[in-house]
Design a protein around this motif. Structure first.
Motif, PDB file in Angstrom:
ATOM      1  N   THR A  95       4.439 -16.396   0.554  1.00  0.00           N
ATOM      2  CA  THR A  95       4.723 -15.696  -0.577  1.00  0.00           C
ATOM      3  C   THR A  95       5.810 -14.748  -0.419  1.00  0.00           C
ATOM      4  N   HIS A  96       5.793 -14.129   0.614  1.00  0.00           N
ATOM      5  CA  HIS A  96       7.256 -13.381   1.192  1.00  0.00           C
ATOM      6  C   HIS A  96       6.890 -13.103   2.551  1.00  0.00           C
ATOM      7  N   GLY A  97       7.751 -12.241   3.196  1.00  0.00           N
ATOM      8  CA  GLY A  97       7.760 -12.032   4.517  1.00  0.00           C
ATOM      9  C   GLY A  97       7.528 -10.643   5.003  1.00  0.00           C
ATOM     10  N   HIS A  98       6.828  -9.711   4.173  1.00  0.00           N
ATOM     11  CA  HIS A  98       6.388  -8.448   4.757  1.00  0.00           C
ATOM     12  C   HIS A  98       5.559  -8.547   5.768  1.00  0.00           C
ATOM     13  N   PHE A  99       5.373  -7.602   6.469  1.00  0.00           N
ATOM     14  CA  PHE A  99       4.654  -7.585   7.682  1.00  0.00           C
ATOM     15  C   PHE A  99       3.219  -7.761   7.703  1.00  0.00           C
ATOM     16  N   ASP A 100       2.545  -7.436   6.740  1.00  0.00           N
ATOM     17  CA  ASP A 100       1.109  -7.891   6.381  1.00  0.00           C
ATOM     18  C   ASP A 100       1.105  -9.156   5.580  1.00  0.00           C
ATOM     19  N   GLU A 136       9.331   3.490   0.542  1.00  0.00           N
ATOM     20  CA  GLU A 136       9.732   4.814  -0.193  1.00  0.00           C
ATOM     21  C   GLU A 136       8.210   5.640  -0.215  1.00  0.00           C
ATOM     22  N   THR A 137       8.175   6.838   0.321  1.00  0.00           N
ATOM     23  CA  THR A 137       6.820   7.635   0.247  1.00  0.00           C
ATOM     24  C   THR A 137       6.735   8.223  -0.767  1.00  0.00           C
ATOM     25  N   GLU A 138       7.820   8.635  -1.775  1.00  0.00           N
ATOM     26  CA  GLU A 138       7.698   9.648  -2.621  1.00  0.00           C
ATOM     27  C   GLU A 138       7.075   8.600  -4.167  1.00  0.00           C
ATOM     28  N   VAL A 139       6.771   7.528  -4.052  1.00  0.00           N
ATOM     29  CA  VAL A 139       6.177   6.946  -5.120  1.00  0.00           C
ATOM     30  C   VAL A 139       4.769   7.101  -5.249  1.00  0.00           C
ATOM     31  N   SER A 140       4.092   7.684  -4.466  1.00  0.00           N
ATOM     32  CA  SER A 140       2.695   8.133  -4.764  1.00  0.00           C
ATOM     33  C   SER A 140       2.137   9.208  -3.651  1.00  0.00           C
ATOM     34  N   LYS A 141       1.194  10.040  -3.971  1.00  0.00           N
ATOM     35  CA  LYS A 141       0.565  10.923  -3.029  1.00  0.00           C
ATOM     36  C   LYS A 141      -0.514  10.230  -2.287  1.00  0.00           C
ATOM     37  N   GLY A 142      -0.747   8.777  -2.353  1.00  0.00           N
ATOM     38  CA  GLY A 142      -1.793   8.274  -1.671  1.00  0.00           C
ATOM     39  C   GLY A 142      -1.500   8.078   0.018  1.00  0.00           C
ATOM     40  N   LEU A 143      -2.406   8.015   0.344  1.00  0.00           N
ATOM     41  CA  LEU A 143      -2.129   7.999   1.961  1.00  0.00           C
ATOM     42  C   LEU A 143      -1.681   6.684   2.459  1.00  0.00           C
ATOM     43  N   MET A 144      -1.862   5.584   1.794  1.00  0.00           N
ATOM     44  CA  MET A 144      -1.178   4.478   2.338  1.00  0.00           C
ATOM     45  C   MET A 144       0.387   4.321   1.949  1.00  0.00           C
ATOM     46  N   ALA A 145       0.472   4.947   1.023  1.00  0.00           N
ATOM     47  CA  ALA A 145       2.142   5.195   0.542  1.00  0.00           C
ATOM     48  C   ALA A 145       2.851   6.166   1.663  1.00  0.00           C
ATOM     49  N   LYS A 146       1.969   7.222   2.170  1.00  0.00           N
ATOM     50  CA  LYS A 146       2.581   8.235   2.985  1.00  0.00           C
ATOM     51  C   LYS A 146       2.525   7.771   4.349  1.00  0.00           C
ATOM     52  N   LEU A 147       2.101   6.627   4.682  1.00  0.00           N
ATOM     53  CA  LEU A 147       1.890   6.044   6.035  1.00  0.00           C
ATOM     54  C   LEU A 147       3.272   4.955   6.019  1.00  0.00           C
ATOM     55  N   SER A 148       3.569   4.442   4.922  1.00  0.00           N
ATOM     56  CA  SER A 148       4.315   3.406   4.793  1.00  0.00           C
ATOM     57  C   SER A 148       5.525   3.528   5.601  1.00  0.00           C
ATOM     58  N   PRO A 149       6.234   4.561   5.958  1.00  0.00           N
ATOM     59  CA  PRO A 149       7.377   4.598   6.913  1.00  0.00           C
ATOM     60  C   PRO A 149       7.183   4.021   8.277  1.00  0.00           C
ATOM     61  N   ALA A 150       5.783   3.949   8.705  1.00  0.00           N
ATOM     62  CA  ALA A 150       5.304   3.405   9.863  1.00  0.00           C
ATOM     63  C   ALA A 150       5.035   1.869   9.888  1.00  0.00           C
ATOM     64  N   TYR A 151       5.099   1.331   8.768  1.00  0.00           N
ATOM     65  CA  TYR A 151       4.768  -0.101   8.574  1.00  0.00           C
ATOM     66  C   TYR A 151       6.049  -0.841   9.054  1.00  0.00           C
ATOM     67  N   PRO A 152       5.938  -1.667   9.929  1.00  0.00           N
ATOM     68  CA  PRO A 152       7.128  -2.678  10.158  1.00  0.00           C
ATOM     69  C   PRO A 152       7.886  -3.310   9.046  1.00  0.00           C
ATOM     70  N   ARG A 153       9.259  -3.088   9.082  1.00  0.00           N
ATOM     71  CA  ARG A 153      10.068  -3.658   8.039  1.00  0.00           C
ATOM     72  C   ARG A 153      11.081  -4.611   8.661  1.00  0.00           C
ATOM     73  N   GLU A 154      11.205  -4.922   9.922  1.00  0.00           N
ATOM     74  CA  GLU A 154      12.012  -5.618  10.534  1.00  0.00           C
ATOM     75  C   GLU A 154      11.755  -7.149  10.134  1.00  0.00           C
ATOM     76  N   GLY A 155      12.672  -7.916  10.347  1.00  0.00           N
ATOM     77  CA  GLY A 155      12.360  -9.282  10.075  1.00  0.00           C
ATOM     78  C   GLY A 155      11.732 -10.136  11.296  1.00  0.00           C
ATOM     79  N   ILE A 156      11.561 -11.257  11.204  1.00  0.00           N
ATOM     80  CA  ILE A 156      10.940 -11.801  12.521  1.00  0.00           C
ATOM     81  C   ILE A 156      11.945 -13.302  12.369  1.00  0.00           C
TER      82      ILE A 156
END
Length: 290
Positions: A95-100, A136-156
């Motif tokens: 469906t797309h190429g995000h890390f998850d 973008e962490t500012e979209v929500s106060k939720g923990l998953m959003a706050k952790l999002s800068p740690a999610y890989p965003r690099e292409g494979i």
């Protein structure tokens, strides 16, 4: 200092710790469900993959999306249990190429040696030529959003294994299904739709859990929401994509995050999201909000 994790490069100790924690959870947070006679949902921690094919006679089958990094063993085991030993899929559709959604993809391709298909605008992220925009962490106060800068965003880089989907909407090895362009969450995001039973695999065009909140992800209450906000850079296009899916009036929706939803409640909530997208899905602030 960087480290390569299953073809996806992480850049910091925080990323490694976050991904390590998600991978460590997979043994206790994976769930397999037969949604339709020929469609199964494999939930691993926070993301879903789908196995399309009839398991009764160990028939030919197709995998849609490929989970989180560190989940290759779980996917291989479920595939073997479902379709038999030495029966790889005919293809893998993304469906797309995000890390998850591609976390185990490099290892799966190396193991099965099968083609991967994605929208042509998603190919730069699957051939090592481009990386996704920062979270973008500012979209929500939720923990998953706050952790999002740690999610890989690099292409494979899948090399010659990845190919563009046919331009006519056909899905290789799935003759009853059509692919639909649903960009916004990523430039080449697609959804899959089968007219005969109005079954929809929506990826992250919309989801059925509030993905920005760790509490909601844990509870898995079924409720239609917009794309995961921390990784959505084009809200206007994402809204147009949700409108396109709403017009299909799906009977069953299987999304990249959350449990499958069906029937009138699905259609009612999807129409509500479409009509009120700016209020219900688009964040109040963030660098991608216009």
């Amino acid at each position: 200092m960087s480290e390569r994790m299953h073809g996806i490069e992480t850049e910091s100790l925080g990323e490694r710790l976050t991904m390590g924690a998600l991978s460590a959870l997979q043994g206790i947070a994976s769930h397999y469900a037969q949604v339709l006679p020929d469609v199964a949902c494999l939930k691993i921690v926070i993301a879903n993959a789908y196995l399309i094919g009839n398991p009764r006679d160990h028939a030919e089958w197709v995998l849609v999306d490929a989970g989180l990094p560190g989940t290759v063993g779980t996917i291989l085991k479920e595939a073997e249990d479902h379709f038999g030993k030495d029966n790889p899929p005919q293809a893998i559709i993304l469906t797309h190429g995000h890390f998850d959604h591609v976390g185990a993809l490099v290892e799966l391709v190396e193991h099965w040696e099968v083609p991967v298909y994605a929208h042509e605008q998603e190919l730069p992220y699957l051939t090592g030529k481009a990386n996704y925009p920062p979270a973008e962490t500012e979209v929500s106060k939720g923990l998953m959003a706050k952790l999002s800068p740690a999610y890989p965003r690099e292409g494979i880089n899948l090399g010659g294994y990845v190919q563009p989907l046919p331009s006519d909407g056909e899905v290789p090895s799935l003759p009853e299904w059509k692919w639909i362009a649903t960009p916004g969450h990523t430039p080449g995001h697609i959804s899959l739709f089968r007219e005969s039973d109005r079954a929809l695999i929506a990826g992250d065009a919309f989801v059925t859990v509030k993905q920005e909140s760790a509490t909601e992800v844990l509870l898995q209450d079924k409720e239609v929401h917009g794309s995961p906000a921390y990784f959505t850079p084009d809200w206007k296009t994402a809204w147009e994509s949700v409108k396109r899916l709403d017009e299909l009036r799906p009977e069953l929706a299987m999304t990249g995050h959350g449990k499958p939803m069906q029937g009138e409640e699905l259609r009612k909530q999807l129409s509500t999201l479409t009509a009120n997208y700016g209020k219900l899905a688009v964040p109040d602030k963030g660098k991608y909000v216009q």
